[in-house]
Scaffold this motif. Structure first.
Motif, short mmCIF file in Angstrom:
data_model
loop_
_atom_site.label_atom_id
_atom_site.label_comp_id
_atom_site.label_asym_id
_atom_site.label_seq_id
_atom_site.Cartn_x
_atom_site.Cartn_y
_atom_site.Cartn_z
N ILE A 78 22.29 -37.32 -16.84
CA ILE A 78 23.56 -36.71 -16.97
C ILE A 78 23.87 -35.90 -18.36
N PHE A 79 23.53 -36.68 -19.28
CA PHE A 79 23.63 -36.09 -20.61
C PHE A 79 22.75 -35.43 -21.37
N ASN A 80 21.41 -35.53 -21.05
CA ASN A 80 20.30 -34.90 -21.66
C ASN A 80 20.40 -33.42 -21.62
N LYS A 81 20.92 -32.85 -20.33
CA LYS A 81 21.04 -31.52 -20.21
C LYS A 81 22.26 -30.77 -21.17
N GLN A 82 22.86 -31.76 -21.76
CA GLN A 82 23.96 -31.36 -22.40
C GLN A 82 23.48 -30.98 -24.00
N PHE A 83 22.41 -31.75 -24.35
CA PHE A 83 22.03 -31.82 -25.80
C PHE A 83 21.39 -30.41 -26.12
N ILE A 84 21.38 -30.24 -27.64
CA ILE A 84 20.74 -29.03 -28.05
C ILE A 84 19.31 -29.33 -28.16
N TYR A 85 18.51 -27.98 -28.11
CA TYR A 85 17.01 -28.27 -27.98
C TYR A 85 16.32 -28.97 -29.07
N ASP A 86 17.32 -28.81 -30.39
CA ASP A 86 16.61 -29.39 -31.49
C ASP A 86 17.42 -30.77 -32.03
N SER A 87 17.33 -31.54 -30.97
CA SER A 87 17.62 -32.95 -31.08
C SER A 87 16.52 -33.93 -30.70
N TYR A 88 15.79 -34.54 -31.60
CA TYR A 88 14.66 -35.01 -31.28
C TYR A 88 14.42 -36.62 -30.74
#
Length: 309
Positions: A78-88
């Motif tokens: 649910i949440f991963n697709k809301q995260f920015i690309y550059d959170s690692y």
């Protein structure tokens, strides 16, 4: 210390064996408790680890860890697709080595192929997991989670631990890692869309912004502090703020990134040379391959040669 570790390890093994002995019965009972909403989280087992700095870990029992994993699988997608690309941190396909490589790419692009001087603002959030506000976190979760039953379980797990005044998440829960990313996604969105920073990267509570103007970075530091205090009730660690030329090196995730190359952090080098043995040598060599470490690899290989003879 060794005896305490042995006893704790023995306790964990017994606990796991007891759960697995009647696995089917335990799973059905746990399922029924979740359906009936009679499930309650058991107390945590607290202990310290040094990895390398001292951390206070709170470990849940096997039964509760099964629930954590189930909830994690529901929430991650649910949440991963809301995260920015550059959170690692703690994301599928990301991790420390991908983060370090991305930082190197940022340095190349921000400096226009190393032709311009650029600066790095590096920050660390003070006692991040201890200071996550339960009320704010639950509000962020409620914005995306529509199912009432799932929110009931989320509240059970979040309220199963607090460091003080309804704050804090336990280091050790797989859910804490995800909740931490959900919490700091608010910071990520502010930096990317509010401050419009192109060269921003975050790993857990450490983050870096690159820019050609040192004064500009000093000014947005004030905005970052204000946002974190007002929106997330967090503070940047005053002793872990640096604004320096990238040519001096950026210490991030165990490596120091410089124009054209990357080296291992000095403390990490010393720790590897101190702790290396025949069994862990391959893992350390794997760490070294992500940086310019030919001399260190030679030294490590010579130690491995001594182990074999």
């Amino acid at each position: 210390m060794a005896w305490r570790e042995f006893k704790r390890g023995k306790t964990r093994k017994v606990e796991t064996q007891e759960f697995e002995f009647n696995l089917e019965d335990n799973i059905f009972q746990l399922h029924q408790e979740l359906v009936d909403k009679t499930y309650n989280h058991a107390p945590y087992q607290a202990f310290y680890v040094c990895d390398p700095k001292l951390r206070h870990i709170h470990k849940a029992g096997v039964r509760d860890r099964v629930v954590h994993q189930a909830l994690y699988r529901i929430l991650y997608h649910i949440f991963n697709k809301q995260f920015i690309y550059d959170s690692y941190s703690c994301r599928i396909g990301k991790g420390t080595h991908k983060g370090v490589k991305r930082l190197g790419n940022f340095v190349l692009r921000a400096s226009l192929n190393y032709s311009q001087k650029i600066y790095a603002l590096k920050c660390d959030i003070k006692k991040f997991f201890n200071n996550i506000d339960h009320k704010i976190l639950l509000a962020l979760l409620e914005n995306r989670v529509e199912e009432v039953d799932v929110m009931w379980l989320i509240k059970k797990i979040i309220n199963s631990f607090s460091s003080a005044d309804n704050k804090g998440l336990p280091l050790g829960n797989v859910t804490s890692q995800l909740f931490g990313n959900i919490y700091l996604n608010e910071l990520d969105q502010f930096v990317k869309h509010g401050l419009k920073q192109k060269f921003y990267i975050r790993y857990c509570d450490d983050f870096i912004i690159l820019h050609k103007d040192k004064g500009y970075l000093a000014n947005i530091l004030k905005e970052l502090n204000t946002f974190l205090k007002d929106q997330l009730r967090l503070d940047i660690h005053p002793g872990k703020i640096s604004i320096r030329k990238v040519s001096q090196g950026i210490d991030f995730l165990g490596y120091v990134t410089l124009p054209h190359y990357r080296v291992l952090r000095t403390k990490t080098k010393r720790r590897i040379l101190r702790l290396v043995n025949k069994n862990n040598a391959p893992s350390y060599l794997g760490v070294l391959k992500h940086a310019n470490t030919w001399e260190l690899r030679k030294e490590l290989l010579s130690k491995i040669f001594l182990f074999d003879n």
